[in-house]
Design an enzyme around this catalytic site. Sequence first.
Site, PDB file in Angstrom:
ATOM      1  N   PRO A 137      -9.197  17.791  47.295  1.00 42.44           N
ATOM      2  CA  PRO A 137      -8.797  16.667  46.453  1.00 42.44           C
ATOM      3  C   PRO A 137     -10.243  15.745  45.981  1.00 42.44           C
ATOM      4  CG  PRO A 137      -6.908  16.940  47.999  1.00 42.44           C
ATOM      5  CD  PRO A 137      -8.293  18.023  48.526  1.00 42.44           C
ATOM      6  N   SER A 141     -16.522  19.269  42.419  1.00 42.12           N
ATOM      7  CA  SER A 141     -18.019  19.586  41.941  1.00 42.12           C
ATOM      8  C   SER A 141     -18.831  19.082  43.165  1.00 42.12           C
ATOM      9  CB  SER A 141     -18.310  18.877  40.745  1.00 42.12           C
ATOM     10  OG  SER A 141     -17.625  19.360  39.694  1.00 42.12           O
ATOM     11  N   THR A 169      -7.488  29.993  45.034  1.00 42.62           N
ATOM     12  CA  THR A 169      -7.026  31.228  44.419  1.00 42.62           C
ATOM     13  C   THR A 169      -6.252  32.048  45.491  1.00 42.62           C
ATOM     14  OG1 THR A 169      -8.399  31.375  42.665  1.00 42.62           O
ATOM     15  CG2 THR A 169      -7.233  33.160  43.130  1.00 42.62           C
ATOM     16  N   ARG A 268     -21.795  34.510  40.741  1.00 37.90           N
ATOM     17  CA  ARG A 268     -21.551  33.741  39.324  1.00 37.90           C
ATOM     18  C   ARG A 268     -21.865  34.753  38.050  1.00 37.90           C
ATOM     19  NH1 ARG A 268     -24.485  28.520  40.872  1.00 37.90           N
ATOM     20  NH2 ARG A 268     -22.573  27.509  41.125  1.00 37.90           N
ATOM     21  N   GLN A 362      -7.973  31.205  15.139  1.00 36.90           N
ATOM     22  CA  GLN A 362      -7.892  30.836  13.559  1.00 36.90           C
ATOM     23  C   GLN A 362      -7.739  32.081  12.649  1.00 36.90           C
ATOM     24  OE1 GLN A 362      -8.334  27.753  12.948  1.00 36.90           O
ATOM     25  NE2 GLN A 362      -8.678  27.854  10.626  1.00 36.90           N
ATOM     26  N   GLY A 366      -1.134  31.480  11.518  1.00 36.86           N
ATOM     27  CA  GLY A 366       0.179  31.003  12.242  1.00 36.86           C
ATOM     28  C   GLY A 366       0.604  31.967  13.407  1.00 36.86           C
ATOM     29  N   GLU A 389     -15.609  27.824  39.793  1.00 38.02           N
ATOM     30  CA  GLU A 389     -16.884  28.255  40.141  1.00 38.02           C
ATOM     31  C   GLU A 389     -18.209  27.503  39.469  1.00 38.02           C
ATOM     32  OE1 GLU A 389     -17.934  31.674  41.533  1.00 38.02           O
ATOM     33  OE2 GLU A 389     -15.988  31.775  42.550  1.00 38.02           O
TER      34      GLU A 389
HETATM   35  C1  FAD Z   1      -7.287  28.107  38.552  1.00 31.75           C
HETATM   36  C2  FAD Z   1      -8.309  27.426  39.354  1.00 31.75           C
HETATM   37  C3  FAD Z   1      -8.471  28.286  40.446  1.00 31.75           C
HETATM   38  C4  FAD Z   1      -9.456  27.916  41.297  1.00 31.75           C
HETATM   39  N1  FAD Z   1      -9.848  28.488  42.456  1.00 31.75           N
HETATM   40  C5  FAD Z   1     -10.674  27.971  43.469  1.00 31.75           C
HETATM   41  C6  FAD Z   1     -10.949  28.950  44.772  1.00 31.75           C
HETATM   42  O1  FAD Z   1     -10.370  29.899  44.913  1.00 31.75           O
HETATM   43  N2  FAD Z   1     -11.568  28.194  45.705  1.00 31.75           N
HETATM   44  C7  FAD Z   1     -11.942  26.976  45.576  1.00 31.75           C
HETATM   45  O2  FAD Z   1     -12.731  26.629  46.577  1.00 31.75           O
HETATM   46  N3  FAD Z   1     -12.014  26.123  44.535  1.00 31.75           N
HETATM   47  C8  FAD Z   1     -11.115  26.864  43.581  1.00 31.75           C
HETATM   48  N4  FAD Z   1     -10.763  26.173  42.260  1.00 31.75           N
HETATM   49  C9  FAD Z   1     -11.716  24.755  41.990  1.00 31.75           C
HETATM   50  C10 FAD Z   1     -12.657  24.784  41.048  1.00 31.75           C
HETATM   51  O3  FAD Z   1     -13.803  25.361  41.343  1.00 31.75           O
HETATM   52  C11 FAD Z   1     -12.833  23.414  40.943  1.00 31.75           C
HETATM   53  O4  FAD Z   1     -11.809  22.657  40.326  1.00 31.75           O
HETATM   54  C12 FAD Z   1     -14.407  22.884  40.100  1.00 31.75           C
HETATM   55  O5  FAD Z   1     -15.300  23.182  41.120  1.00 31.75           O
HETATM   56  C13 FAD Z   1     -14.208  21.287  39.592  1.00 31.75           C
HETATM   57  O6  FAD Z   1     -14.020  20.392  40.384  1.00 31.75           O
HETATM   58  P1  FAD Z   1     -12.910  19.354  40.193  1.00 31.75           P
HETATM   59  O7  FAD Z   1     -11.589  20.015  39.594  1.00 31.75           O
HETATM   60  O8  FAD Z   1     -12.625  18.601  41.346  1.00 31.75           O
HETATM   61  O9  FAD Z   1     -13.454  18.511  38.810  1.00 31.75           O
HETATM   62  P2  FAD Z   1     -14.658  17.392  39.000  1.00 31.75           P
HETATM   63  O10 FAD Z   1     -15.643  17.821  40.060  1.00 31.75           O
HETATM   64  O11 FAD Z   1     -13.623  16.202  39.351  1.00 31.75           O
HETATM   65  O12 FAD Z   1     -15.081  17.192  37.753  1.00 31.75           O
HETATM   66  C14 FAD Z   1     -14.607  16.722  36.478  1.00 31.75           C
HETATM   67  C15 FAD Z   1     -15.455  16.357  35.690  1.00 31.75           C
HETATM   68  O13 FAD Z   1     -16.618  15.774  35.959  1.00 31.75           O
HETATM   69  C16 FAD Z   1     -17.841  16.363  35.633  1.00 31.75           C
HETATM   70  N5  FAD Z   1     -18.699  16.157  36.507  1.00 31.75           N
HETATM   71  C17 FAD Z   1     -18.653  15.972  37.953  1.00 31.75           C
HETATM   72  N6  FAD Z   1     -19.759  15.788  38.436  1.00 31.75           N
HETATM   73  C18 FAD Z   1     -20.617  15.863  37.655  1.00 31.75           C
HETATM   74  C19 FAD Z   1     -22.238  15.573  37.528  1.00 31.75           C
HETATM   75  N7  FAD Z   1     -22.976  15.269  38.572  1.00 31.75           N
HETATM   76  N8  FAD Z   1     -22.643  15.686  36.411  1.00 31.75           N
HETATM   77  C20 FAD Z   1     -21.933  15.772  35.310  1.00 31.75           C
HETATM   78  N9  FAD Z   1     -20.583  16.007  35.181  1.00 31.75           N
HETATM   79  C21 FAD Z   1     -20.126  16.123  36.411  1.00 31.75           C
HETATM   80  C22 FAD Z   1     -17.312  17.926  35.682  1.00 31.75           C
HETATM   81  O14 FAD Z   1     -18.441  18.700  34.972  1.00 31.75           O
HETATM   82  C23 FAD Z   1     -15.838  17.927  35.187  1.00 31.75           C
HETATM   83  O15 FAD Z   1     -16.107  18.012  33.732  1.00 31.75           O
HETATM   84  C24 FAD Z   1     -10.395  26.466  41.261  1.00 31.75           C
HETATM   85  C25 FAD Z   1      -9.940  25.892  40.271  1.00 31.75           C
HETATM   86  C26 FAD Z   1      -9.006  26.187  39.422  1.00 31.75           C
HETATM   87  C27 FAD Z   1      -8.372  25.145  38.338  1.00 31.75           C
END
Ligand code: FAD
Length: 409
Positions: A137, A141, A169, A268, A362, A366, A389
């Site tokens: 939580p 990133s 996942t 990646r 687009q 519809g 990722e």
């Molecule tokens: C469907 C799904 C499957 C997933 N599967 C996995 C999995 O199997 N294992 C796993 O470990 N994780 C998994 N994830 C997690 C995923 O990798 C994270 O959601 C992702 O890394 C982004 O983290 P966050 O959601 O906390 O967003 P945040 O890090 O809170 O980012 C929110 C926004 O702020 C921006 N931001 C944050 N820091 C910066 C910065 N320094 N500079 C500029 N912009 C920034 C981000 O780009 C984004 O637009 C999954 C997520 C989803 C939704």
Amino acid sequence: MSDAPESGFSLELGEDLARTRDWLHEFVASVIRPAGAEWDEREETPWPVLEEAAKIGLYSLDFYTRQYLEPSGLGIPVVFEELFWGDAGIGMSLVGSTLAALSVVANGTPEQVGEWCPQMFGGPGDVKLGAFCSSEPEAGSDVAAIRTRATYDAATREWVLNGVKTWATNGGIADVHVVVASVDPSLGSRGQASFVVPPGTAGLSMGQKFRKHGIRASHTAEVVLSDARIPERCVLGGRDRLEERLARIREGGRAGEQAAMRTFEASRPGVAAMAVGIARAAAEYAAEYATRRVQFGRPIGQNQAVAFMLADMAAAVDAARLLTWRAAWMARQGRPFLRAEGSMSKLVAGETAVRVTEQAIQILGGNGYTRDFPVERWHRDAKIFTIFEGTSEIQRLIIGRAITGLDVR
Ligand SMILES: Cc1cc2nc3c(=O)[nH]c(=O)nc-3n(C[C@H](O)[C@H](O)[C@H](O)COP(=O)(O)OP(=O)(O)OC[C@H]3O[C@@H](n4cnc5c(N)ncnc54)[C@H](O)[C@@H]3O)c2cc1C
């Protein structure tokens, strides 16, 4: 064979890989594509499809391993593109375990690969799953902010894991979970390691399952670790190597890469290929629709406005694929991504998938906006590729740092 002179450069797929692609395409077109809408609505792991895929040898450790070892490096991109051309939600269910397996391959010993990877796939009649749990939580990133703790209990020779993982996942329904945890929080990301949590470990449970915008056939959930005890041998790379690494860092030695980062780097181009698959599906579907739909007495594709959009879509898909193949080829050749070529492929392919699927809506007008046609689902599915990722912003950060050498923030 063409009469062209031997150039030393080729984009031609090898015979084996071309055969694999054609074999896979048949299964994808006849089984996966037709099942996409149903499993999107059900928002559940499509077990019957996984079973079918296991039966034909597609959902298997052996199949994916062969693709990873394919000499050109294009095995995984070609296979993932086909799967996601069929359906991204089902595709993610079919490849979700590979991310967990990759983390074991990237960080584990050969014995650990041999012990745990087969348990992430199982076999026909006994399909199994793996889950890779890095995000938390408060650590999306910012992987360095991981709070899940791993402490070593010398008395029982076990690791004890505590924390909450999110967005995993296959989280909570997997047989094997790979968990990134902090062993020494004072060292930040350098104090982290990856741990295998074996099937049936007490103290690992599923938290909330997320209801998502797209890839809804893929299960995404929280994983709660509450005094989860795992054997000493479950730290990837082995405890001795971990202790040596931590000692080196404490003495001010070289940092070494973060465990989670190593997994992401390797995966990646594969993720980029998934996005290419969705984009290709949408571009093809829209082109076909534009030749059939008649308005003002002619197919809508005869209007430049529509034909130009189709041209942009087709060119963008091919550009994304070429970046993906380059990164995958470099990875297979063991070349370092000095200009963050892996991130480039993921960035461009992810954003291409979002744009091209939107353009497809687009072009369908519809109809494109309804659930009776697949493009609205593909658009929802595509959006995840600018988020997981590594978000698009994080990819740009990595590329920006690589090409300037500056500590871009
Ligand atoms: C469907 C799904 C499957 C997933 N599967 C996995 C999995 O199997 N294992 C796993 O470990 N994780 C998994 N994830 C997690 C995923 O990798 C994270 O959601 C992702 O890394 C982004 O983290 P966050 O959601 O906390 O967003 P945040 O890090 O809170 O980012 C929110 C926004 O702020 C921006 N931001 C944050 N820091 C910066 C910065 N320094 N500079 C500029 N912009 C920034 C981000 O780009 C984004 O637009 C999954 C997520 C989803 C939704």
